[in-house]
Design a protein around this motif. Structure first.
Motif, short mmCIF file in Angstrom:
data_model
loop_
_atom_site.label_atom_id
_atom_site.label_comp_id
_atom_site.label_asym_id
_atom_site.label_seq_id
_atom_site.Cartn_x
_atom_site.Cartn_y
_atom_site.Cartn_z
N PRO A 244 39.82 76.98 45.73
CA PRO A 244 39.84 77.00 44.26
C PRO A 244 40.67 75.83 43.72
O PRO A 244 41.65 75.41 44.31
CB PRO A 244 40.50 78.33 43.92
CG PRO A 244 41.27 78.69 45.13
CD PRO A 244 40.53 78.10 46.30
N GLU A 245 40.20 75.30 42.61
CA GLU A 245 40.90 74.18 42.00
C GLU A 245 42.18 74.68 41.33
O GLU A 245 42.16 75.68 40.62
CB GLU A 245 39.99 73.52 40.96
CG GLU A 245 40.50 72.17 40.50
CD GLU A 245 39.45 71.42 39.72
OE1 GLU A 245 39.81 70.86 38.68
OE2 GLU A 245 38.29 71.41 40.14
N PRO A 246 43.32 74.00 41.56
CA PRO A 246 44.57 74.48 40.97
C PRO A 246 44.56 74.34 39.45
O PRO A 246 44.00 73.40 38.89
CB PRO A 246 45.64 73.57 41.59
CG PRO A 246 44.91 72.36 42.04
CD PRO A 246 43.51 72.80 42.35
N SER A 247 45.19 75.30 38.78
CA SER A 247 45.23 75.25 37.32
C SER A 247 46.38 74.35 36.87
O SER A 247 47.37 74.17 37.58
CB SER A 247 45.38 76.66 36.76
OG SER A 247 46.56 77.24 37.26
N ILE A 248 46.25 73.82 35.68
CA ILE A 248 47.22 72.86 35.14
C ILE A 248 48.37 73.60 34.48
O ILE A 248 48.17 74.59 33.79
CB ILE A 248 46.52 71.92 34.14
CG1 ILE A 248 45.49 71.07 34.88
CG2 ILE A 248 47.52 71.02 33.45
CD1 ILE A 248 44.66 70.20 33.97
N CYS A 249 49.57 73.11 34.67
CA CYS A 249 50.77 73.68 34.05
C CYS A 249 50.71 73.44 32.54
O CYS A 249 50.44 72.33 32.09
CB CYS A 249 52.01 73.02 34.66
SG CYS A 249 53.57 73.56 33.97
N SER A 250 50.96 74.50 31.77
CA SER A 250 50.80 74.36 30.32
C SER A 250 51.97 73.64 29.62
O SER A 250 51.72 72.87 28.70
CB SER A 250 50.57 75.73 29.68
OG SER A 250 51.66 76.58 29.94
N PRO A 251 53.24 73.81 30.00
CA PRO A 251 54.30 73.09 29.28
C PRO A 251 54.21 71.56 29.41
O PRO A 251 54.50 70.84 28.47
CB PRO A 251 55.59 73.61 29.90
CG PRO A 251 55.25 74.93 30.47
CD PRO A 251 53.82 74.82 30.90
N CYS A 252 53.79 71.07 30.59
CA CYS A 252 53.77 69.62 30.79
C CYS A 252 52.35 69.05 30.79
O CYS A 252 52.17 67.84 30.95
CB CYS A 252 54.46 69.26 32.09
SG CYS A 252 53.64 69.87 33.58
N ASP A 253 51.33 69.89 30.64
CA ASP A 253 49.92 69.48 30.65
C ASP A 253 49.53 68.73 31.93
O ASP A 253 48.73 67.82 31.91
CB ASP A 253 49.59 68.64 29.42
CG ASP A 253 49.69 69.43 28.13
OD1 ASP A 253 49.36 70.63 28.17
OD2 ASP A 253 50.09 68.87 27.10
N GLY A 254 50.17 69.10 33.04
CA GLY A 254 49.81 68.52 34.33
C GLY A 254 50.49 67.22 34.68
O GLY A 254 50.26 66.68 35.74
#
Length: 62
Positions: free
Chosen positions: A16-26
């Motif tokens: 599965p593709e990892p999800s992006i962190c929301s506070p730093c937008d990846g």
């Protein structure tokens, strides 16, 4: 001469593709406001490490 039958091994499912962190937008970096003086007035921002994902950019909850 008879043809030789071969079977292909089953394909493994894609990870599965990892999800992006929301506070730093990846990006792994967040802006922190710099305050100076007795009244603590804001003068600018500096980059800092994202404490949610520790700079990796992927969501730790996934």
């Amino acid at each position: 001469m008879a043809t030789k039958r071969t079977t292909k091994p089953p394909k493994a499912p894609a990870p599965p593709e990892p999800s992006i962190c929301s506070p730093c937008d990846g990006s792994g970096m967040v802006a922190a406001t710099v305050r100076v003086g007795r009244k603590r007035r804001p003068v600018g921002q500096q980059d800092g490490l994202c404490l949610n994902c520790l700079g990796s950019g992927t969501s730790p909850d996934a």
